[in-house]
Enzyme design. Structure first.
Site, PDB file in Angstrom:
ATOM      1  N   CYS A  38      19.084 -10.148  -7.922  1.00 48.64           N
ATOM      2  CA  CYS A  38      18.994  -9.867  -6.479  1.00 48.64           C
ATOM      3  C   CYS A  38      19.104 -11.098  -5.582  1.00 48.64           C
ATOM      4  O   CYS A  38      19.667 -11.005  -4.497  1.00 48.64           O
ATOM      5  CB  CYS A  38      17.727  -9.069  -6.200  1.00 48.64           C
ATOM      6  N   HIS A  54      15.777  -8.914   1.140  1.00 44.05           N
ATOM      7  CA  HIS A  54      16.430  -8.102   0.109  1.00 44.05           C
ATOM      8  C   HIS A  54      15.928  -6.662   0.209  1.00 44.05           C
ATOM      9  O   HIS A  54      14.714  -6.409   0.180  1.00 44.05           O
ATOM     10  CB  HIS A  54      16.131  -8.708  -1.272  1.00 44.05           C
ATOM     11  N   ASN A  93      18.631  -0.077  -3.342  1.00 44.68           N
ATOM     12  CA  ASN A  93      18.655  -1.487  -3.746  1.00 44.68           C
ATOM     13  C   ASN A  93      19.990  -1.801  -4.428  1.00 44.68           C
ATOM     14  O   ASN A  93      20.252  -1.315  -5.521  1.00 44.68           O
ATOM     15  CB  ASN A  93      17.469  -1.715  -4.703  1.00 44.68           C
TER      16      ASN A  93
HETATM   17  N1  COA Z   1       9.476  10.916  -8.859  1.00 48.90           N
HETATM   18  C1  COA Z   1       8.287  11.469  -9.154  1.00 48.90           C
HETATM   19  N2  COA Z   1       7.349  10.819  -9.849  1.00 48.90           N
HETATM   20  C2  COA Z   1       7.622   9.567 -10.234  1.00 48.90           C
HETATM   21  C3  COA Z   1       8.841   8.928  -9.957  1.00 48.90           C
HETATM   22  C4  COA Z   1       9.787   9.659  -9.238  1.00 48.90           C
HETATM   23  N3  COA Z   1      10.993   9.149  -8.895  1.00 48.90           N
HETATM   24  N4  COA Z   1       8.802   7.691 -10.482  1.00 48.90           N
HETATM   25  C5  COA Z   1       7.613   7.522 -11.064  1.00 48.90           C
HETATM   26  N5  COA Z   1       6.896   8.682 -10.929  1.00 48.90           N
HETATM   27  C6  COA Z   1       5.572   8.967 -11.417  1.00 48.90           C
HETATM   28  C7  COA Z   1       5.244   8.241 -12.684  1.00 48.90           C
HETATM   29  O1  COA Z   1       5.725   8.963 -13.789  1.00 48.90           O
HETATM   30  C8  COA Z   1       3.744   8.185 -12.639  1.00 48.90           C
HETATM   31  O2  COA Z   1       3.244   9.417 -13.077  1.00 48.90           O
HETATM   32  P1  COA Z   1       1.975   9.475 -14.058  1.00 48.90           P
HETATM   33  O3  COA Z   1       0.851   8.848 -13.277  1.00 48.90           O
HETATM   34  O4  COA Z   1       1.810  10.950 -14.307  1.00 48.90           O
HETATM   35  O5  COA Z   1       2.346   8.677 -15.257  1.00 48.90           O
HETATM   36  C9  COA Z   1       3.421   8.102 -11.147  1.00 48.90           C
HETATM   37  O6  COA Z   1       4.618   8.506 -10.460  1.00 48.90           O
HETATM   38  C10 COA Z   1       3.033   6.729 -10.680  1.00 48.90           C
HETATM   39  O7  COA Z   1       3.933   5.807 -11.223  1.00 48.90           O
HETATM   40  P2  COA Z   1       3.843   4.306 -10.864  1.00 48.90           P
HETATM   41  O8  COA Z   1       4.932   3.552 -11.571  1.00 48.90           O
HETATM   42  O9  COA Z   1       2.448   3.821 -11.059  1.00 48.90           O
HETATM   43  O10 COA Z   1       4.130   4.387  -9.287  1.00 48.90           O
HETATM   44  P3  COA Z   1       4.048   3.263  -8.220  1.00 48.90           P
HETATM   45  O11 COA Z   1       3.168   3.720  -7.129  1.00 48.90           O
HETATM   46  O12 COA Z   1       3.825   1.907  -8.805  1.00 48.90           O
HETATM   47  O13 COA Z   1       5.551   3.256  -7.644  1.00 48.90           O
HETATM   48  C11 COA Z   1       7.634   2.087  -7.810  1.00 48.90           C
HETATM   49  C12 COA Z   1       6.644   2.997  -8.498  1.00 48.90           C
HETATM   50  C13 COA Z   1       8.784   1.808  -8.780  1.00 48.90           C
HETATM   51  C14 COA Z   1       8.189   2.794  -6.575  1.00 48.90           C
HETATM   52  C15 COA Z   1       6.914   0.784  -7.399  1.00 48.90           C
HETATM   53  O14 COA Z   1       6.216   0.237  -8.485  1.00 48.90           O
HETATM   54  C16 COA Z   1       7.858  -0.230  -6.860  1.00 48.90           C
HETATM   55  O15 COA Z   1       8.410  -0.067  -5.784  1.00 48.90           O
HETATM   56  N6  COA Z   1       8.078  -1.358  -7.599  1.00 48.90           N
HETATM   57  C17 COA Z   1       9.046  -2.339  -7.244  1.00 48.90           C
HETATM   58  C18 COA Z   1      10.350  -1.896  -7.799  1.00 48.90           C
HETATM   59  C19 COA Z   1      11.529  -2.658  -7.241  1.00 48.90           C
HETATM   60  O16 COA Z   1      11.775  -2.598  -6.057  1.00 48.90           O
HETATM   61  N7  COA Z   1      12.259  -3.331  -8.129  1.00 48.90           N
HETATM   62  C20 COA Z   1      13.413  -4.054  -7.813  1.00 48.90           C
HETATM   63  C21 COA Z   1      13.037  -5.373  -7.255  1.00 48.90           C
HETATM   64  S1  COA Z   1      14.448  -6.337  -7.103  1.00 48.90           S
END
Ligand code: COA
Length: 315
Positions: free
Chosen positions: A108, A242, A272
């Protein structure tokens, strides 16, 4: 150096959260509040180089230059269909660019890493006009059965043309190597000699840790760099962050204590697009006429590696 042209290109196909919910157990009610993403552009019939060429041509047109005027070309790309040659050569062959070229894979922050390389070449007196193209198709890296990753990404290309000048005020590159936080493995051709087990994977990501890294490094990188330039955050006109996730952008903004008006975003309908994200945002804002001469732009990006980078650029 200074920017004299920008360009961008997106795939024609736009996929909404509702459309994804037709084949995956997810939906707008989960995706939008957690990411700010409502839809993303995804490659279907196009090839990545089609987008890269379109973005580069728009940037050259704005600069009033032809392909032959470029004397150094940097292409930022994580993955394409070509293992070799680099995507730069594929783009160059299509456009008639005929100068030294390199490909970088810095995920990124690739646009900022590329700007730093270009600036070094300018300072060494080796180049007069540099083209940077960032072209990415993360939709081909994720598993479309993994709802925690595929909803986050979109494809596209962004480009900028630079010439000699003193507008790039400072750059900070940062690495905290942790390859397991965002990774994807591919197997190479089998040989009679390799006996270890190898397996291809889709993109794997430790979402929460990446979130923390993004916010912490971005707030730190921006604060340090702005201070190094003898500026205050009040003197920054545009924070070009970003476009990974609206919650990340909001947390960075709150960490810096800056109002939302100075944080342009396109995450809602782009997702993204890795290193293409910053130059696409730059081009869209530029074409809307948002930047005035003398405006201070701060870029900040973070991603796989883990790598982060920031830059201060006067318009
Ligand atoms: N739809 C529905 N449920 C989803 C889902 C989706 N698209 N993606 C994940 N879940 C669920 C998971 O399975 C989990 O369920 P569980 O508790 O039954 O296991 C629950 O949602 C929570 O998951 P979690 O990973 O803890 O969610 P979060 O609040 O951390 O959000 C992201 C996940 C990916 C949105 C967040 O961590 C994030 O934005 N991270 C940065 C990612 C990023 O931008 N990366 C690139 C950087 S360059």
């Amino acid at each position: 150096m200074k920017i004299i042209g920008t360009g961008s290109a997106l795939p024609a196909r736009q996929v909404t959260n509702d459309e994804i919910s037709q084949f995956l157990d997810t939906g707008d009610a989960w995706i939008c509040p957690r990411t700010g993403i409502r839809s993303r552009h995804v490659i279907s019939d196009e090839q990545l180089e089609d987008l890269a060429v379109e973005a580069a041509q728009k940037a050259l047109d704005m600069a009033g230059l032809g392909a032959k005027d470029i004397d150094f070309f940097i292409c930022s790309n994580v993955v394409s269909e070509h293992v070799t040659p680099g995507l730069s050569c594929i783009i160059a062959a299509r456009m008639g660019i005929c100068c030294p070229m390199i490909d970088i894979n810095c995920a990124c922050p690739g646009f900022i890493y590329a700007m730093d390389i270009a600036e070094t070449y300018f300072q060494a007196g080796k180049v007069e006009r540099v083209l940077i193209v960032c072209a990415e198709e993360p939709s081909r890296m994720t598993s479309w059965e993994d709802r925690s990753t595929c909803v986050l990404f979109g494809d596209g290309a962004g480009a900028a043309v630079f010439t000699r000048g003193d507008k790039l005020k400072a750059v900070k590159l940062n690495a905290e190597p942790a390859p397991d936080k965002i990774s994807q493995y591919r197997t190479l051709m089998p040989t009679p000699f390799v006996t270890k087990e190898e397996e291809s994977t889709p993109l794997l990501m430790q979402g929460r840790e990446v979130f923390r890294f993004a916010v912490t490094t971005s707030v730190r990188d921006i604060s340090e760099l702005v201070e190094r330039c003898g500026l205050t955050l009040d003197q920054v006109n545009w924070f070009m962050i970003h476009q990974a996730n609206m919650r990340i952008i909001d947390a960075i903004r709150e960490g810096l204590g800056v109002e939302a008006e100075r944080f342009p975003t396109n995450i809602a309908d782009h997702g993204n697009s890795s290193s293409a994200s910053c130059p696409i945002l730059l081009d869209e804002c530029n074409r809307k006429g948002m930047f005035k001469p003398g405006d201070v732009l701060v870029f900040s990006a973070f991603g796989a590696g883990l790598l982060s980078a920031a830059a201060v650029l006067e318009w």
